[in-house]
Write a protein that holds these residues in place. Structure first.
Motif, PDB file in Angstrom:
ATOM      1  N   TYR A 154      51.763  31.805  41.836  1.00  0.00           N
ATOM      2  CA  TYR A 154      51.821  32.823  40.795  1.00  0.00           C
ATOM      3  C   TYR A 154      52.815  32.513  39.682  1.00  0.00           C
ATOM      4  N   PRO A 155      54.062  32.127  39.976  1.00  0.00           N
ATOM      5  CA  PRO A 155      55.004  31.894  38.869  1.00  0.00           C
ATOM      6  C   PRO A 155      54.790  30.578  38.133  1.00  0.00           C
ATOM      7  N   GLN A 156      53.906  29.711  38.635  1.00  0.00           N
ATOM      8  CA  GLN A 156      53.769  28.383  38.045  1.00  0.00           C
ATOM      9  C   GLN A 156      52.425  28.129  37.370  1.00  0.00           C
ATOM     10  N   PHE A 157      51.407  28.894  37.738  1.00  0.00           N
ATOM     11  CA  PHE A 157      50.053  28.652  37.229  1.00  0.00           C
ATOM     12  C   PHE A 157      49.486  29.899  36.563  1.00  0.00           C
ATOM     13  N   TYR A 158      48.595  29.680  35.617  1.00  0.00           N
ATOM     14  CA  TYR A 158      47.574  30.668  35.306  1.00  0.00           C
ATOM     15  C   TYR A 158      46.386  30.345  36.201  1.00  0.00           C
ATOM     16  N   ARG A 159      46.014  31.294  37.039  1.00  0.00           N
ATOM     17  CA  ARG A 159      44.861  31.078  37.927  1.00  0.00           C
ATOM     18  C   ARG A 159      43.627  31.700  37.293  1.00  0.00           C
ATOM     19  N   VAL A 160      42.655  30.857  37.010  1.00  0.00           N
ATOM     20  CA  VAL A 160      41.397  31.284  36.386  1.00  0.00           C
ATOM     21  C   VAL A 160      40.296  31.199  37.436  1.00  0.00           C
ATOM     22  N   VAL A 161      39.556  32.287  37.621  1.00  0.00           N
ATOM     23  CA  VAL A 161      38.475  32.331  38.608  1.00  0.00           C
ATOM     24  C   VAL A 161      37.143  32.459  37.889  1.00  0.00           C
ATOM     25  N   VAL A 162      36.210  31.570  38.220  1.00  0.00           N
ATOM     26  CA  VAL A 162      34.843  31.677  37.712  1.00  0.00           C
ATOM     27  C   VAL A 162      34.130  32.700  38.588  1.00  0.00           C
ATOM     28  N   PHE A 163      33.919  33.879  38.045  1.00  0.00           N
ATOM     29  CA  PHE A 163      33.402  35.026  38.799  1.00  0.00           C
ATOM     30  C   PHE A 163      31.897  35.120  38.546  1.00  0.00           C
ATOM     31  N   ASP A 164      31.120  34.453  39.412  1.00  0.00           N
ATOM     32  CA  ASP A 164      29.673  34.406  39.194  1.00  0.00           C
ATOM     33  C   ASP A 164      28.887  35.173  40.253  1.00  0.00           C
ATOM     34  N   GLY A 165      29.415  36.309  40.655  1.00  0.00           N
ATOM     35  CA  GLY A 165      28.699  37.156  41.601  1.00  0.00           C
ATOM     36  C   GLY A 165      29.640  37.940  42.484  1.00  0.00           C
ATOM     37  N   GLY A 166      29.057  38.830  43.282  1.00  0.00           N
ATOM     38  CA  GLY A 166      29.840  39.726  44.114  1.00  0.00           C
ATOM     39  C   GLY A 166      30.686  39.048  45.171  1.00  0.00           C
ATOM     40  N   HIS A 167      30.376  37.778  45.509  1.00  0.00           N
ATOM     41  CA  HIS A 167      31.194  37.079  46.510  1.00  0.00           C
ATOM     42  C   HIS A 167      32.633  36.880  46.029  1.00  0.00           C
ATOM     43  N   HIS A 168      32.885  37.068  44.739  1.00  0.00           N
ATOM     44  CA  HIS A 168      34.247  36.979  44.215  1.00  0.00           C
ATOM     45  C   HIS A 168      34.961  38.331  44.194  1.00  0.00           C
ATOM     46  N   LEU A 169      34.316  39.400  44.615  1.00  0.00           N
ATOM     47  CA  LEU A 169      34.937  40.721  44.510  1.00  0.00           C
ATOM     48  C   LEU A 169      36.327  40.787  45.163  1.00  0.00           C
ATOM     49  N   PRO A 170      36.557  40.177  46.340  1.00  0.00           N
ATOM     50  CA  PRO A 170      37.897  40.269  46.940  1.00  0.00           C
ATOM     51  C   PRO A 170      39.016  39.755  46.048  1.00  0.00           C
ATOM     52  N   THR A 171      38.702  38.859  45.105  1.00  0.00           N
ATOM     53  CA  THR A 171      39.756  38.298  44.258  1.00  0.00           C
ATOM     54  C   THR A 171      40.392  39.353  43.346  1.00  0.00           C
ATOM     55  N   LEU A 172      39.700  40.472  43.112  1.00  0.00           N
ATOM     56  CA  LEU A 172      40.323  41.538  42.325  1.00  0.00           C
ATOM     57  C   LEU A 172      41.598  42.029  42.992  1.00  0.00           C
TER      58      LEU A 172
END
Length: 304
Positions: A117-135
């Motif tokens: 978290y303090p070192q990166f910008y984390r970018v997630v390619v959100f291409d469907g509901g399987h990414h919902l937990p990342t919220l």
């Protein structure tokens, strides 16, 4: 029209057809990936990027140009080692697709996320509901390939409307920038994802904020601010009791649960029953937030 235009149309059609049939890696390597590289570099410069939710980005201590490392799906699962190398090599932006993003809900992946978290910008390619937990895990940027209003995958039937995604982030107070790009303009090749990530970060701007609270995770589940975001797929589609036990084991208050389903392993009627049962077990509101949609069904307006 120019020959280049028709070549791009042919490559885009080939890409959609092949990816919607989930081809093996050996097929992708037979010249297909080379064409895709050429198409992705050209098309990601043309694709419009729209910020649909922009609370601003945290400020990193960086000097000079941001360096991006995109992790595209390639059959390798040593996510921790690869992220460790990115840390050592001095990258400030990492782009993650489905496998790596899901890995962060494991105990090992969550611990690494706290380091990132303090070192990166984390970018997630959100291409469907399987990414919902990342919220529930507060990525810095969600990049959504959108088709007819849906964040949609090539072959997994779990599309979610972008409007709903934004509503969930706003309701939970999640400080994640959400940007959309047309489905045809996002290709999972490193040069394309690098450029789209930089374009989004540059446009988003910065704020002095930090993360809003302590995220929690369990495989396929993320929690923040009393909200749980979970994906119901092949591993848990038959057991709302099991998911209820996982959620009850998480610390803090529970206000609401949001579910996304893989409709390739559970039909719509069963998903509705699952949602109702889970609500009964937890004694809180549980909402189903996605639909049985993928690229082809979103395009033709059909649901299966």
């Amino acid at each position: 029209m120019s020959r280049r235009f028709w070549l791009i149309i042919m490559i885009a059609s080939l890409y959609i057809y092949i990816m919607s049939h989930n081809p093996p890696e050996w097929l992708k390597s037979l010249g297909y990936n080379h064409l895709l590289d050429w198409y992705s570099v050209y098309i990601c410069e043309q694709a419009p990027v729209e910020l649909v939710y922009n609370p601003g980005l945290k400020t990193l201590t960086t000097e000079g140009k941001l360096e991006v490392k995109s992790f595209i799906p390639d059959g390798r699962y040593n996510y921790g080692d690869r992220l460790e190398n990115a840390l050592k090599e001095g990258y400030q932006v990492v782009v993650e697709c489905s496998g790596m993003d899901a890995w962060h809900t494991s105990s090992q992946g969550k611990k690494f996320l706290d380091r990132m978290y303090p070192q990166f910008y984390r970018v997630v390619v959100f291409d469907g509901g399987h990414h919902l937990p990342t919220l529930g895990l507060q990525p810095d940027v969600i990049l959504v390939p959108v088709l007819r209003g849906y964040a949609v995958h090539s072959y997994t039937q779990d599309g979610i409307k972008v409007d709903i995604l934004v509503e969930l982030a706003r309701e939970a107070g999640i400080p994640t920038v959400i940007a959309t790009v047309p489905r045809w303009g996002l290709v999972k090749r490193d040069k394309c994802l690098d450029k789209l990530a930089l374009r989004t970060i540059t446009r988003a701007g910065y704020t002095s904020k930090t993360n809003i609270g302590s995220s929690q995770a369990s495989p396929g589940v993320g929690k923040i601010n009393g909200r749980v975001f979970a994906y119901v797929g092949v591993n848990n589609a038959k057991s709302p009791e099991q998911l209820a036990a996982v959620i009850k084991n998480m610390q803090g208050e529970l206000h609401r649960v949001y579910l996304a389903f893989d409709y390739g392993v559970i039909d719509l009627e069963s998903a509705i029953r699952f949602t109702r049962k889970l609500s009964g077990y937890l004694k809180v509101e549980v909402k189903r937030v996605n639909e049985p949609v993928k690229i082809t069904t979103a395009w033709w307006g059909e649901k299966r």
